[in-house]
Scaffold this active site. Structure first.
Site, PDB file in Angstrom:
ATOM      1  NE  ARG A   1      -8.638 -12.397   2.370  1.00  0.00           N
ATOM      2  CZ  ARG A   1      -9.226 -11.608   1.452  1.00  0.00           C
ATOM      3  NH1 ARG A   1      -8.530 -11.142   0.438  1.00  0.00           N
ATOM      4  NH2 ARG A   1     -10.508 -11.302   1.553  1.00  0.00           N
TER       5      ARG A   1
ATOM      6  CE  LYS B   1      -1.359 -10.459  -3.052  1.00  0.00           C
ATOM      7  NZ  LYS B   1      -2.676 -10.009  -2.588  1.00  0.00           N
TER       8      LYS B   1
ATOM      9  N   GLY C   1      -2.744  -2.013  -7.331  1.00  0.00           N
ATOM     10  CA  GLY C   1      -1.619  -2.943  -7.395  1.00  0.00           C
ATOM     11  C   GLY C   1      -1.829  -4.038  -8.426  1.00  0.00           C
TER      12      GLY C   1
ATOM     13  CD  GLN D   1     -13.416  -6.072  -1.989  1.00  0.00           C
ATOM     14  OE1 GLN D   1     -13.562  -4.908  -2.344  1.00  0.00           O
ATOM     15  NE2 GLN D   1     -12.221  -6.656  -2.021  1.00  0.00           N
TER      16      GLN D   1
ATOM     17  CG  HIS E   1      -1.854  -1.133   1.341  1.00  0.00           C
ATOM     18  ND1 HIS E   1      -1.740  -2.082   2.325  1.00  0.00           N
ATOM     19  CD2 HIS E   1      -2.925  -1.498   0.600  1.00  0.00           C
ATOM     20  CE1 HIS E   1      -2.712  -2.980   2.198  1.00  0.00           C
ATOM     21  NE2 HIS E   1      -3.446  -2.650   1.157  1.00  0.00           N
TER      22      HIS E   1
END
Ligand code: AMP
Length: 271
Positions: free
Chosen positions: A178, A140, A138, A52, A28
């Site tokens: 996570r 990712k 991102g 989500q 971040h």
């Protein structure tokens, strides 16, 4: 938030925006630094978006630490941290959604029905409130980035979407809020994602261009890892996210894996 955004716009200021779910880490921070360079004002949003998460996913236990997040935001020169409550963004009786169709069918969309619709709906709302000139995401979450680019194009949001490369720990693990769920043993097992992708990259560098051997290289590492359960390993066109037939165009090698009760994702661009 809207009042601030309008005042900034009237004053001719460029607004950069980084939306997140909080529990911030160096990934971040990298987005914020890029945003800092792109905008005269920098907005960070923190919202654990219930839309989500699937009904059996980790919404309730998703890690939260607003105090630490605010300290990081301050260090990174964020001007405004926007932390709406659920009711601020999801009015009772809401019945409108934003859905990007084809791009969100495969990969994570296949195992997380409704996930991307939840993301794009809330990100669309955040864009309306923050009114950014540039928003940073991102790589990712590559499929998310692709979906947001598509939404911005299709619905004329009139802002630039900037993708930021994956930030990894020294041992290769892609940073993720996570990762907090992982025990020490599981964290060790989680290294199989990046290790598998690296093995495929080595093959690619030695000239391999066929999808099957590249995918097999990743699967091989994951299947040899105790306690890792593969959701998917796929080689797709980096633009359309449709299965890649060869690597004549930039391709994305993407994987999602359960390590115990934690679902992790990682990817690599082969170009
Ligand atoms: P999240 O808070 O997990 O929803 O992520 C917020 C934003 O940070 C998204 O655009 C993510 O893609 C991005 N992000 C999360 N982890 C990483 C990472 N390891 N490297 C780069 N960007 C990341």
């Amino acid at each position: 938030m809207r009042r601030l955004a309008e005042a900034w716009r009237r004053a001719g200021k460029t607004i950069a925006f980084v939306p997140t779910m909080g529990y911030l880490h160096e990934g971040h921070a990298r987005l914020l630094r890029r945003g800092r360079r792109r905008g005269e004002v920098l907005v960070l949003s923190i919202f654990v978006n219930p839309l989500q998460f699937g009904p059996h996913e980790d919404f309730e236990r998703y890690p939260r630490d607003p105090r630490r997040d605010l300290a990081l935001a301050r260090r990174e020169g964020v001007d405004v941290v926007f932390m709406p409550e659920r009711g601020d963004l999801i009015p009772p009786g809401a019945q409108t959604h934003v859905e990007v169709e084809r791009l969100t069918r495969g990969l994570c969309g296949a195992s997380r029905p409704g996930h991307f619709r939840g993301v794009t709906t809330i990100v669309a709302k955040l864009f309306h409130l923050v009114r950014p000139h540039v928003a940073l995401f991102g790589e990712k979450d590559y499929q998310q980035l692709a979906a947001i680019r598509q939404m911005v194009r299709d619905l004329d949001f009139g802002l630039a979407v900037v993708g930021v490369p994956i930030v990894r720990d020294r041992d290769g693990l892609a940073l993720s809020s996570r990762n907090r769920y992982l025990s020490r043993e599981e964290r060790e097992r989680a290294l199989s994602l990046s290790r598998g992708l690296r093995r495929a990259r080595d093959l690619y560098r030695r000239g391999e261009r066929r999808p099957a051997p590249l995918v097999r290289a990743v699967r091989g590492v994951l299947e040899a890892t105790l306690g890792a359960r593969i959701d998917y390993v796929e080689l797709v066109d980096a633009q359309t996210l449709e299965p890649a037939r060869d690597c004549s165009r930039p391709a994305l090698l993407a994987t999602a894996v359960w390590i115990g009760k934690t679902r992790l994702i990682d990817n690599l661009i082969l170009d």
